[in-house]
Write a protein that holds these residues in place. Sequence first.
Motif, PDB file in Angstrom:
ATOM      1  N   SER A  97      -3.502   6.507  22.141  1.00  8.68           N
ATOM      2  CA  SER A  97      -4.317   6.359  20.934  1.00  8.68           C
ATOM      3  C   SER A  97      -4.780   4.920  20.755  1.00  8.68           C
ATOM      4  CB  SER A  97      -3.523   6.787  19.695  1.00  8.68           C
ATOM      5  OG  SER A  97      -2.320   6.049  19.592  1.00  8.68           O
ATOM      6  N   GLU A  98      -5.954   4.796  20.126  1.00  7.23           N
ATOM      7  CA  GLU A  98      -6.412   3.479  19.653  1.00  7.23           C
ATOM      8  C   GLU A  98      -5.638   3.188  18.388  1.00  7.23           C
ATOM      9  OE1 GLU A  98      -8.540   1.152  20.691  1.00  7.23           O
ATOM     10  OE2 GLU A  98      -9.311   2.222  22.438  1.00  7.23           O
ATOM     11  N   VAL A  99      -5.142   1.992  18.262  1.00  8.64           N
ATOM     12  CA  VAL A  99      -4.373   1.607  17.079  1.00  8.64           C
ATOM     13  C   VAL A  99      -5.324   0.959  16.074  1.00  8.64           C
ATOM     14  CG1 VAL A  99      -2.503   0.156  16.199  1.00  8.64           C
ATOM     15  CG2 VAL A  99      -2.290   1.292  18.430  1.00  8.64           C
ATOM     16  N   VAL A 100      -5.291   1.470  14.871  1.00  6.30           N
ATOM     17  CA  VAL A 100      -6.090   0.927  13.785  1.00  6.30           C
ATOM     18  C   VAL A 100      -5.133   0.286  12.777  1.00  6.30           C
ATOM     19  CG1 VAL A 100      -7.699   1.444  11.922  1.00  6.30           C
ATOM     20  CG2 VAL A 100      -7.836   2.693  14.110  1.00  6.30           C
ATOM     21  N   THR A 101      -5.332  -0.960  12.486  1.00  7.09           N
ATOM     22  CA  THR A 101      -4.479  -1.647  11.514  1.00  7.09           C
ATOM     23  C   THR A 101      -5.201  -1.663  10.172  1.00  7.09           C
ATOM     24  OG1 THR A 101      -3.553  -3.034  13.247  1.00  7.09           O
ATOM     25  CG2 THR A 101      -3.275  -3.806  10.989  1.00  7.09           C
ATOM     26  N   PHE A 102      -4.537  -1.123   9.183  1.00  7.75           N
ATOM     27  CA  PHE A 102      -5.108  -1.071   7.850  1.00  7.75           C
ATOM     28  C   PHE A 102      -4.659  -2.317   7.082  1.00  7.75           C
ATOM     29  CE2 PHE A 102      -5.363   0.297   3.424  1.00  7.75           C
ATOM     30  CZ  PHE A 102      -6.636   0.834   3.415  1.00  7.75           C
ATOM     31  N   PRO A 103      -5.581  -3.038   6.511  1.00 10.04           N
ATOM     32  CA  PRO A 103      -5.186  -4.256   5.772  1.00 10.04           C
ATOM     33  C   PRO A 103      -4.372  -3.904   4.540  1.00 10.04           C
ATOM     34  CG  PRO A 103      -7.530  -3.824   5.505  1.00 10.04           C
ATOM     35  CD  PRO A 103      -7.015  -2.804   6.477  1.00 10.04           C
ATOM     36  N   LEU A 104      -3.299  -4.646   4.351  1.00 10.12           N
ATOM     37  CA  LEU A 104      -2.444  -4.429   3.178  1.00 10.12           C
ATOM     38  C   LEU A 104      -2.794  -5.406   2.076  1.00 10.12           C
ATOM     39  CD1 LEU A 104       0.961  -3.917   4.957  1.00 10.12           C
ATOM     40  CD2 LEU A 104      -0.585  -2.186   4.079  1.00 10.12           C
TER      41      LEU A 104
END
Length: 104
Positions: A97-104
Motif C-alpha cells: 500500500s501507499e502510505v498516506v500521512t494525515f496531518p494531526l
Amino acid sequence: MYRMTVIYDHPADPEKFLKHYREVHAPLASQTPGLRSFQWSVSEMPDGSRPPHFVVAVLDWDSKDEALGALATPAGRAGAEDIANFVEPGAFSVSFSEVVTFPL
C-alpha cells in the motif's frame, strides 16, 4: 512511502516459529535494500483472548519503485524464499500500500 504488510497465522509450534523469525528471518528481511523501516510484533488482545493473527510485520520504503526493486534483489528474494522454512503454505498474507500521512 510504500509499505508491505505481512500477516502470519497462528503456527502449530509458536516457539519454533518465533525462534526462526528472530534468529533467521528478521535478520534476512532487514538486509533488504532501501528499507526505511522494518517492524514486527507478536499480536495480542487487551482482554487476553486469542488474536486473529500471530505476527504482523511492516516494511517501508520511500517509493513503490524502490520497494519493488529491493524485493527483486538477491537479499529481497532471500527473505521471501525463507518463508517456506517456518510457515505452512497459505498461513500468511502479504499486502502492499501507499502510505498516506494525515496531518494531526
